[in-house]
Write a protein that holds these residues in place. Structure first.
Motif, short mmCIF file in Angstrom:
data_model
loop_
_atom_site.label_atom_id
_atom_site.label_comp_id
_atom_site.label_asym_id
_atom_site.label_seq_id
_atom_site.Cartn_x
_atom_site.Cartn_y
_atom_site.Cartn_z
N TYR A 19 0.78 -1.34 -0.01
CA TYR A 19 -0.20 0.12 0.02
C TYR A 19 0.79 1.28 -0.01
CZ TYR A 19 -3.86 -2.73 0.37
OH TYR A 19 -4.92 -3.77 -0.14
N VAL A 22 1.35 1.72 -3.44
CA VAL A 22 0.03 2.49 -4.24
C VAL A 22 0.05 3.81 -3.99
CG1 VAL A 22 -2.58 2.57 -4.00
CG2 VAL A 22 -1.60 0.24 -3.90
N LEU A 23 0.57 4.30 -2.88
CA LEU A 23 0.54 5.78 -2.71
C LEU A 23 1.77 6.52 -3.52
CD1 LEU A 23 0.57 6.01 1.12
CD2 LEU A 23 -1.42 6.95 -0.54
N MET A 26 0.27 6.56 -7.08
CA MET A 26 -0.46 7.64 -7.38
C MET A 26 -0.02 9.05 -7.42
SD MET A 26 -3.56 6.60 -4.46
CE MET A 26 -4.46 8.00 -4.86
N GLY A 47 -5.28 1.38 -15.42
CA GLY A 47 -6.46 1.46 -14.44
C GLY A 47 -7.64 0.64 -14.97
N ALA A 206 -3.30 1.94 -10.06
CA ALA A 206 -3.46 3.22 -9.59
C ALA A 206 -2.64 4.27 -10.37
CB ALA A 206 -3.00 3.18 -8.20
N MET A 210 -4.57 7.45 -12.35
CA MET A 210 -4.35 8.88 -11.83
C MET A 210 -3.54 9.70 -12.88
SD MET A 210 -5.47 9.06 -9.13
CE MET A 210 -5.07 10.65 -8.81
N SER A 272 -7.61 4.97 -5.25
CA SER A 272 -6.63 5.25 -6.47
C SER A 272 -7.43 4.66 -7.74
CB SER A 272 -5.42 4.16 -6.14
OG SER A 272 -6.26 2.87 -5.74
N THR A 273 -8.53 3.75 -7.55
CA THR A 273 -9.23 3.20 -8.70
C THR A 273 -10.56 3.70 -9.09
OG1 THR A 273 -10.41 1.64 -7.22
CG2 THR A 273 -8.37 0.91 -8.21
N GLU A 388 -14.93 9.71 -7.40
CA GLU A 388 -13.96 9.27 -6.01
C GLU A 388 -14.80 9.50 -4.72
OE1 GLU A 388 -10.34 11.23 -6.58
OE2 GLU A 388 -9.66 9.97 -8.28
#
Length: 454
Positions: A19, A22-23, A26, A47, A206, A210, A272-273, A388
């Motif tokens: 995770y 993931v950040l 993004m 995505g 992600a 983005m 993110s999605t 979102e």
């Protein structure tokens, strides 16, 4: 003792790294979208592909969870009680969300002074197409073509219907249905393992999502729509933290912030999605681990994903008022009340996927106020960013609903919730399973005791 303490730490570290990735992905996607917008738009399939992989798993997860839950209950009346209570709650909360959207929209009047161009009107008309459907078509659409097509059509309600039928059939078989229960338990383990493997692609999904949205809209394109976007986000936050938080405190004696901290990774995945469906399987598993019984979590969560879309409800009314003001065709109070009544129905069955809210908005206006349909094009530019907030609010509403219905039906274990919140019983990120909580009780007496495990 040493092995036991090492294993959980190792699992937690791996998930934590995922995770963090993931950040970082993004942030990189935002940078690529700003610096290389055309290239960023080309990354959209990354995505989309990740969300499609998650959607691929939803029907099997729902089927296994509900069949195991319903099939293990002695009394079929309990399923009807849970479902009826959940639907009543969904109807009330959707109405509240729609009303809040109307109130805020009337106060802000974000569309006042804007002018609609012919290009945007053409875009708006293109959104309607075949997305508008009547109540009869919606009900008939719940029935699949075949028993097995419900698992491949991608329709959540079809999978839910068939899973309930199979669950009741297994329940009616009694002891003769035990081999089926054991077989589906094995299938469920495989399904959750596949889901855990797919989650390692989350950083790629992600990054692509983005980069695509930032590349397509840019910063300047958002300025004229800044008011409605901020107003929508604030409205969703008030609904989640004030209204849902108050309900959770009054009826379940739980702190909404502790619940959302427990679900932080799911919120990040949705952010993110822009798809609340990407977290549906994890929500079912995590609610079971939190202390909500498997049958309740298995029924309320997937049903809520079609009938408890609070974020979508707020969006529909605010966007409708925005479009009416922007086209200099403001709606009277009477028309707004009529629109609210219509949107209560129109918002049901809207999938928690990016763009579904836009299609529902266009379909609702086509049926109720067709003269406003061209204005849907005015929303297209920021719909992805607003989706979102819709997805996060929808997810939060369904998480709270699952706990509340579990509490009202006596199928929620507050002591287990406290152990989870305090970190004594962490969720197993490697299997997405709540077996650790009810593992010893469930297998030995599957017919009588399966109602108890959470």
């Amino acid at each position: 003792m040493t092995v036991d303490s090492t294993a959980p730490t190792r699992r937690r570290d791996r998930s934590h790294l995922l995770y963090i990735a993931v950040l970082i992905a993004m942030a990189l996607g935002i940078a690529v979208g700003f610096l290389f917008p055309e290239f960023g738009k080309e990354l959209r399939p990354l995505g989309t592909g990740f969300v499609n992989l998650i959607k691929m798993m939803i029907a099997p997860v729902i089927f296994c969870t509900i069949v195991l839950g319903v099939g293990s209950i002695r009394r079929a009346a309990q399923v009807g009680k849970v479902g009826g209570l959940a639907l009543g709650y969904f109807l009330i909360m959707s109405t509240v969300a729609l009303a809040i959207g109307l109130v805020v929209g009337n106060i802000l009047k974000p569309g006042a002074g804007l002018h609609l161009t012919e290009a945007l009107a053409a875009t708006g008309k293109a959104q309607v197409a075949k997305d508008a459907e009547g109540a009869t078509d919606f009900v008939l659409g719940i029935i699949p073509d075949t028993l097995f097509s419900s698992l491949t059509s991608g329709e959540v309600l079809q999978a839910l219907l068939v899973a309930l039928l199979v669950g009741f059939a297994v329940q009616a078989l009694g002891a003769r249905g035990e081999p089926v229960i054991r077989g589906i338990q094995a299938v469920q383990r495989v399904v959750f393992k596949i889901l855990a493997m797919i989650m390692w692609l989350a950083p790629i999904g992600a990054f692509g999502a983005m980069a695509a949205v930032v590349g397509a809209t840019g910063f300047d394109a958002l300025k004229s729509l800044f008011t409605i976007m901020v107003g929508f986000y604030i409205t969703c936050a008030i609904f989640v933290f004030v209204i849902l938080g108050l309900l959770l405190r009054l009826f379940a004696r739980l702190n909404v912030f502790r619940l959302f901290k427990y679900l932080a990774r799911e919120f990040l995945l949705i952010l993110s999605t822009s798809s609340s469906e990407s977290a549906l399987p994890r929500l079912i598993a995590k609610m079971g681990h939190l202390g909500v019984s498997r049958p309740v979590a298995g029924i309320v969560v997937p049903t809520g994903y079609s009938f408890n879309l609070d974020g979508t409800a707020i969006y529909l009314t605010m966007a409708s008022l925005f479009i009416a003001d922007a086209m200099d065709k403001p709606m009277s109070i009477g028309q707004q009340i009529g629109l609210l009544a219509f949107m209560i129905i129109a918002s049901k069955g809207a999938a928690g996927v990016t763009g579904a809210g836009l299609a529902t908005l266009a379909g609702g206006l086509q049926s109720h106020r067709p003269d406003l349909v061209p204005g849907v094009g005015l929303i297209v530019g920021i719909d992805r960013l607003m989706s979102e907030a819709r997805a996060l609010t929808n997810f939060a509403g369904n998480a709270v609903a699952t706990v509340l219905v579990g509490k009202w039906t006596g199928e929620f274990d507050p002591a287990q919730a406290e152990r989870v919140f305090s970190g004594e019983d962490p969720f197993d990120e490697t299997t997405f399973s709540d077996e650790a909580h009810g593992e010893e009780e469930a297998p030995p007496p599957p017919t009588t005791e399966e109602k108890v495990p959470a």
